[in-house]
Design a protein around this motif. Sequence first.
Motif, mmCIF file in Angstrom:
data_model
loop_
_atom_site.group_PDB
_atom_site.id
_atom_site.type_symbol
_atom_site.label_atom_id
_atom_site.label_comp_id
_atom_site.label_asym_id
_atom_site.label_seq_id
_atom_site.Cartn_x
_atom_site.Cartn_y
_atom_site.Cartn_z
ATOM 1 N N LEU A 294 0.835 -1.195 0.000
ATOM 2 C CA LEU A 294 0.000 0.000 0.000
ATOM 3 C C LEU A 294 0.866 1.240 0.000
ATOM 4 C CD1 LEU A 294 -1.739 -2.315 1.636
ATOM 5 C CD2 LEU A 294 -3.333 -0.413 1.889
ATOM 6 N N ALA A 295 0.449 2.225 -0.781
ATOM 7 C CA ALA A 295 1.202 3.478 -0.896
ATOM 8 C C ALA A 295 0.241 4.651 -0.797
ATOM 9 C CB ALA A 295 1.957 3.531 -2.221
ATOM 10 N N PRO A 296 0.648 5.716 -0.105
ATOM 11 C CA PRO A 296 -0.219 6.896 -0.012
ATOM 12 C C PRO A 296 -0.154 7.737 -1.273
ATOM 13 C CG PRO A 296 1.812 7.294 1.173
ATOM 14 C CD PRO A 296 1.883 5.875 0.660
ATOM 15 N N MET A 297 -1.247 8.410 -1.581
ATOM 16 C CA MET A 297 -1.295 9.366 -2.698
ATOM 17 C C MET A 297 -1.717 10.711 -2.143
ATOM 18 S SD MET A 297 -2.895 7.370 -6.002
ATOM 19 C CE MET A 297 -4.557 7.436 -5.355
ATOM 20 N N ILE A 298 -0.873 11.703 -2.376
ATOM 21 C CA ILE A 298 -1.152 13.069 -1.932
ATOM 22 C C ILE A 298 -1.274 13.944 -3.171
ATOM 23 C CG2 ILE A 298 -0.340 15.027 -0.587
ATOM 24 C CD1 ILE A 298 1.172 11.652 0.127
ATOM 25 N N ARG A 299 -2.374 14.634 -3.279
ATOM 26 C CA ARG A 299 -2.602 15.476 -4.457
ATOM 27 C C ARG A 299 -1.817 16.773 -4.338
ATOM 28 N NH1 ARG A 299 -7.564 13.891 -6.803
ATOM 29 N NH2 ARG A 299 -7.116 15.366 -8.479
ATOM 30 N N TRP B 13 -5.004 6.058 -0.159
ATOM 31 C CA TRP B 13 -4.002 5.025 -0.392
ATOM 32 C C TRP B 13 -4.390 4.171 -1.588
ATOM 33 C CZ3 TRP B 13 0.239 3.841 3.138
ATOM 34 C CH2 TRP B 13 0.378 4.790 4.147
ATOM 35 N N ILE B 14 -3.372 3.575 -2.172
ATOM 36 C CA ILE B 14 -3.564 2.738 -3.355
ATOM 37 C C ILE B 14 -2.732 1.475 -3.189
ATOM 38 C CG2 ILE B 14 -1.690 3.937 -4.566
ATOM 39 C CD1 ILE B 14 -3.077 3.368 -7.195
ATOM 40 N N THR B 15 -3.196 0.399 -3.767
ATOM 41 C CA THR B 15 -2.429 -0.830 -3.795
ATOM 42 C C THR B 15 -2.741 -1.594 -5.071
ATOM 43 O OG1 THR B 15 -1.838 -2.841 -2.580
ATOM 44 C CG2 THR B 15 -4.152 -2.245 -2.606
#
Length: 842
Positions: free
Chosen positions: A540-545, A670-672
Amino acid sequence: MLSFAWRMLRRDARGGELRLLAAALVVAVAALTAVGFFADRVRQALDRESHQLLGADLLLTADHPWPEKLAGDARARGLQVVETRTFPSMVTRGEGDELRAQLAEIKAVGTTYPLRGALRIAPALNVADAPAVGVPGPGTIWVDERLASSLGARVGDPIVVGQSTLRVGAVLTLEPDRGINFFSVAPRLLMNLEDLPATALLQVGSRVAYRLLVAGDLSVVKRFQREVEPQLVRGQRLEDPQNGRPEIRTALDRAQKFLGLSALLTVVLAAVAVALASRRYVQRHLDPCAVMRCLGATQSLLLRLYLAQFVVLGVLAAAGGCVLGYLAHFALHAWLAQLLATPLPPPGLLPAAQGVLVGLLLLFACAVPPLLQLKRVSTLRVLRRELGSPRVGLLGGYLSGFAALAVLMFWVAGEIALGAYVVAGFSVALFVFALLARIVVRLAAAARGGVSAGRSAGIGWRYGLASLERRASTSVVQIVALALGFMALLLLTVTRGDLLDAWQRAVPPDAPNRFVVNIQPEQVEEVRALMVAQGLSPELAPMIRGRLTTINGVEVSAASYTDDRAQRLVDREFNLSVRADLPEGNRLSAGRWFSPADLGGKGASAVASVEEGLATTLGLSVGDRLEFVVAGDRIGMTVVGLRKVNWDTMRANFFVLTPPVVLDGYPASWITSFYLSPEKADFVNRLIREFPNLTVIDVAAILRQLQAIMEQVARAVQFVFLFTLAAGVIVLYAALASAAEERRYELAVMRALGARREQLRRALLAEFAAIGALAGLIAAAGAIGVGQFLARQVFRFEVEVNLWLLPTATCCGALLVTGAGWLAVARLLRTAPLEALRGGSS
C-alpha cells in the motif's frame, strides 16, 4: 492532339508498361482516397454534431467545484446552465454469493441536462430505444448496456452506489456528450445530482470532473466566454464547438495518421513501380519517336503528344482509384465509426478531387523525367539502332521529380514532422539499399570464378553472375525495387508478429491485475489484514494530491509548454507519494536515491525523485527546485535523482516520490495493486462488501477492452496495408518484366551464335536467383532495423533480433524471383532468334 493521344493510348495499352502504370496509380489513389473519404466523414460529423458532442454551446470543466457566482452570472444573462459531476466508482448488485461488483463511470446531472442533443433510453436490454424525457428521478438511475450486462441488472433492480441503494429506471443507449468509447473504458451510470451527497463517494483523493454546461444565444455565449477566460485558474478550462472534445479529435487524428502512414507507404511503392514502368516505356518508344522526328515532328510536338497521353492515362487511373477508394472506405467505416457516438454523414467530393490531383502528381513526378528523353531522341537512331536514349538533363529531371514527390509526401502526411520522417526515411532507404546492392553485385561478380558445380552448370552460373555486373545500374535498380517491396511484406507479416510477441512477453504472468484506490487512512490496516488473510502480499502506498507551480522559482502553466502532454500534466494535479527505499521495477538513470540524511529533511532540505519520462517532457534535470501546492501549502523540493520506471510490471508507480517526512500530515488516500488468481475472483466482492467506498480497477478487463478497440484500429491499418502489399506486387512484376524484356535481344544474339537453350536457361535462372537473394537479404536487414527502431523508440520495449529472417528472406526471395522471372522469360527462349533480331534492341 487529344484525339491522337487517345488513339496512341489505346494502341499502347496492349503493351505491359501502361497497364503497370495504371495499376500502380489505381492502388495509390485508392489507398489515399479510402482514408480521405473516411476522414472527411469524421470531420463533417464533428463539425455538424459539435454542440451535441459538448451537450451545450459552452462547457466549463474543472477538477474542483465552480463558484456559485459563475453560474449565477450566466443565468443573469439569460443563459441556460446545468451542472454535472463525473467520477469512477464501484457499484454492486445482490448480496452474499450472488454479489456482483463492477467499476462504473458515474455521472450525476442536473434536471435540465443535456442542453443540446438528447438522451435515449430503452425499457430493457435489446429493446428499441426512444428519446428520454428529463433525467433519472431521485432514487433511480439509468445504466448503459455494458453495465446492465455485467451486473445482470434489469429495470427495477436495486444497485448499491456508495452508501445508497438506487433502482434501475431504464437502459441508457445514447449520451450525446459522452464522446468516444476509447476513453470511456468503464460502463456508464447516470444518476440525479440530488442523490450524490447520500452516496458519500466524494472523498479525499476522488478524481471528480466538475462541469458547467452553458447554452443560449450564441452572441451572448461568446461574450460570456470572453469574460470568463481571463478569470480561469489552474485546473479550469473552457471547451467550445471549435476546441471541444480534444480527446475525440486527438484519438481520431492518431488513427488517421496511422492510416495515412500506411497510405504513404503505398505511394512510395507506387512511385517505384511508375518509375520502372516509365523507364521501360521510354525504351520501347525511342524508335517510333526517331521515325516521327524524321517525318517532321518537332521536339515540342512529341513532348505535348506524350504528355497528353499521360494526362488521359492519369485521369482515367485516378478516377478508377477514387471509385475503388470510395468502396474501400466502407470497410474503415465498419471498424472505426463505432468509436464515435454519432452517425457519419456521406463524404464530400474533396477527397476525390485530392485523389485525382495526387494521382497526376505521382504520375508526372516519376514519369516526366524519362519522357523528356523521348523529345531529344536523335533521328540517326533510324539508321543506327545502337544509339541509346539521350542522357542530357536526365539527372535534373529526376531531381525535379523527386522534389515533386517530396512535396506530395508532405501534402499527404498533413504535417511537417510526419512528412519529413517519411521523405527522410525513403531517401535514406534508397541510398543505403542502392549502396548495398552495388557492393553485393560487385562481390557476386568477383566470386563467379569460384563456381565449379559441373561444367555446364558452372558456365550458367558464371554467365548469370557476370550479367549482374555487366548491367550494374539495371541490376541495382531491380534489386532496390524488389527490396522495397519485400521489406513492406516482411514488416506487414514477420516483424509485426515479433513486435506483438515481445509486447506480450513484456508483461509478467504474475503482474498485478487489480488496483484498489480511495483507501482512506483509517482503513489501511484493515484492508491490509483482509488481503493478507487471503494469501495476498499487498504493498500500500499513499497518494497526496499536489499541483506543480514553479520550477527553479519560475511560475509554470500550460502556456509555458507547446507539447500537448506537457500542457496536460502541468494543468492537472499530480499524485505524489512517499518512499524510503527504491521501488521494485525502478532503477536510477541519473543522480542518486535518498540518503539517510534526506529521510529527515524538510523545508529547504526536502528532496524528490522524478520519473525519467516526466522529466524529459517537462524539461527537468537533477538539481532543479520544484514547488508544489498541497492542501493550500507551498512545498519546495530539490530533484536529486531520475528514475527509469518499468511500467509493464503493473505495480503502483508514481511520477514524483519524496521521503516520508516531506509530506507527513497532509491529506492522503491510499492505493495498492496485487495479482488475483481466477479462483479467488470472489475476493473482490467481499472487499467491496466490507469497504463500499473502495474502487477496484480490474486492469485485465480494461486492457481487454482497450485491446479490442486497438484491434479495430489495427484491422483498419492492415486493410490499408493490403494496398501497400498490392503496390509491392506491382513493383515486383515491373522489375521482373523490365529484366525480362531487356534480355530479349541479347538472348536472340546468343542463340544465333550457337548457345543452347539449356545453357541460357541456367544463366537466366542464376541471374534471377542472385537478384532475388540479394533483394531478400537487403529487405530482411531493413525490416530488422525498422522493427528494432519501432520497438525501442515507439513501443519502448526490447525485442530480440530475428536472425532467422535473414536466411529465410534470402531463400524466399531467390525462389520467388526465380519462379516469377522464369515465367516472364520462358516465352523469349521459345521465340525464333531471327524474329527477335528483326525486332531489334531497345
